[in-house]
Design a protein around this motif. Structure first.
Motif, PDB file in Angstrom:
ATOM      1  N   PHE A   6       0.688  -1.396  -0.320  1.00  0.00           N
ATOM      2  CA  PHE A   6      -0.265   0.139  -0.023  1.00  0.00           C
ATOM      3  C   PHE A   6       0.814   1.103   0.162  1.00  0.00           C
ATOM      4  N   ALA A   7       1.966   1.452   0.643  1.00  0.00           N
ATOM      5  CA  ALA A   7       2.782   2.477   0.697  1.00  0.00           C
ATOM      6  C   ALA A   7       3.352   2.477  -0.141  1.00  0.00           C
ATOM      7  N   MET A   8       4.262   1.243  -0.839  1.00  0.00           N
ATOM      8  CA  MET A   8       4.415   1.902  -2.536  1.00  0.00           C
ATOM      9  C   MET A   8       3.573   2.398  -3.453  1.00  0.00           C
ATOM     10  N   ALA A   9       1.901   1.490  -3.552  1.00  0.00           N
ATOM     11  CA  ALA A   9       1.070   2.231  -4.310  1.00  0.00           C
ATOM     12  C   ALA A   9       0.837   3.508  -4.136  1.00  0.00           C
ATOM     13  N   GLU A  10       0.458   4.151  -2.660  1.00  0.00           N
ATOM     14  CA  GLU A  10       0.428   5.791  -2.397  1.00  0.00           C
ATOM     15  C   GLU A  10       1.403   6.276  -2.970  1.00  0.00           C
ATOM     16  N   MET A  11       3.077   6.390  -2.993  1.00  0.00           N
ATOM     17  CA  MET A  11       3.930   6.856  -2.953  1.00  0.00           C
ATOM     18  C   MET A  11       3.942   7.386  -4.601  1.00  0.00           C
ATOM     19  N   LYS A  12       3.534   6.322  -5.666  1.00  0.00           N
ATOM     20  CA  LYS A  12       4.017   6.207  -6.697  1.00  0.00           C
ATOM     21  C   LYS A  12       2.609   6.725  -7.591  1.00  0.00           C
ATOM     22  N   THR A  13       1.653   6.729  -7.270  1.00  0.00           N
ATOM     23  CA  THR A  13      -0.082   7.631  -7.210  1.00  0.00           C
ATOM     24  C   THR A  13       0.625   8.807  -7.135  1.00  0.00           C
ATOM     25  N   VAL A  14       0.729   9.240  -5.798  1.00  0.00           N
ATOM     26  CA  VAL A  14       0.563  11.258  -5.325  1.00  0.00           C
ATOM     27  C   VAL A  14       2.137  11.364  -6.365  1.00  0.00           C
ATOM     28  N   LEU A  15       3.264  10.601  -6.680  1.00  0.00           N
ATOM     29  CA  LEU A  15       3.955  11.042  -7.254  1.00  0.00           C
ATOM     30  C   LEU A  15       3.992  11.615  -8.682  1.00  0.00           C
ATOM     31  N   ALA A  16       3.068  10.505  -9.624  1.00  0.00           N
ATOM     32  CA  ALA A  16       2.856  10.733 -10.870  1.00  0.00           C
ATOM     33  C   ALA A  16       2.064  11.399 -10.623  1.00  0.00           C
ATOM     34  N   LEU A  17       1.361  12.256  -9.672  1.00  0.00           N
ATOM     35  CA  LEU A  17       0.346  13.026  -9.816  1.00  0.00           C
ATOM     36  C   LEU A  17       0.845  14.494 -10.188  1.00  0.00           C
ATOM     37  N   MET A  18       1.986  14.437  -9.126  1.00  0.00           N
ATOM     38  CA  MET A  18       3.020  15.528  -8.704  1.00  0.00           C
ATOM     39  C   MET A  18       3.259  16.076  -9.683  1.00  0.00           C
TER      40      MET A  18
END
Length: 261
Positions: A210-222
């Motif tokens: 979940f942590a990896m998915a969260e970081m990748k999602t936020v990073l991609a959108l930013m």
């Protein structure tokens, strides 16, 4: 009474005393079932509800383990990409290509597997700046080290994750940010215990996926909306329970779209 306890008691009063199954179905449909609801409705092995103190302890653990660590990991990956604009731009192009025919807000779970270079950048940042720099483990049996010395059963050992991640015999030039270390071809012969940002073994982080998915999602959108540039101040790592920067981690942010609000 603390504010956390007051919130728990107020939420407990609003929960139904019967028809729990229907209540859960309605909450699931409206996507409003939250962590406190789940804990309030949980039972222990004897069928007893959790006490307010138990719920607060679980919520505090969730907030610490699932938010501070992810915030630290995300902050440091933005810092590393700001210092390496060529990697930042490659990540951005990867995300743009993936979402070129869709609303960029609609990143799906399956999309995250289609961002290999961004994933490499996140992993290299977790190597260089692990959110949890140290962990402790209780030895349940004697542990014989390669040189013959024994760590006796019952000892609590402190493991330096940041030290493991900066071991020059495993990671040449360990202070260099190089995402290609995590190219599958370059990882084949590496021990799985050389990279342990979420610990390892039976006591590893239950939320690492979940942590990896969260970081990748936020990073991609930013990265779709902003360009990150380094500040003039070089941060000094401050390894506590969570890896922080002394005085904070400062970056300059530029909107990619001049009309973006």
């Amino acid at each position: 009474m603390t504010s956390q306890t007051a919130v728990i008691q107020e939420r407990r009063r609003t929960l139904p005393t019967q028809g729990i199954d229907d209540f859960l179905k309605d909450k699931a449909k409206s996507k409003t079932l939250d962590f406190i609801d789940v804990l309030l409705l949980s039972k222990d092995e004897d069928g007893k509800a959790l006490a307010d103190e138990d719920i607060r302890a679980e919520a505090d653990t969730f907030m610490f383990a699932g938010h501070d660590t992810t915030a630290s990991g995300l902050s440091w990956v933005l810092y590393n990409l700001a210092r390496h604009p060529e990697y930042q731009e490659r990540c951005r192009q990867e995300v743009q290509e993936l979402l070129k025919d869709r609303d960029p807000k609609e990143i799906e779970w399956d999309d995250l597997a289609q961002l290999p270079f961004l994933t490499m950048c996140v992993k290299e940042s977790l190597r260089l700046h692990p959110p949890a720099p140290f962990i402790s483990r209780h030895c349940t049996q004697d542990v014989v080290l390669p040189d013959g010395r024994v760590i006796p059963k019952g000892i609590i050992c402190v493991i330096s994750i940041i030290g493991v991640h900066h071991n020059p015999t495993v990671w040449p030039d360990p202070e260099v940010y190089d995402p290609f270390r995590f190219d599958p071809e370059n990882s084949k012969e590496r021990s799985p215990l050389a990279f342990i940002p979420f610990s390892a073994g039976p006591r590893n982080c239950i939320g690492q996926a979940f942590a990896m998915a969260e970081m990748k999602t936020v990073l991609a959108l930013m990265l779709l909306h902003f360009r990150f540039l380094p500040d003039h101040t070089e941060p000094r790592r401050k390894p506590e329970l969570i890896l922080r920067a002394e005085g904070g981690l400062w970056l300059r942010v530029e909107p990619l779209n001049a009309g973006l609000q």
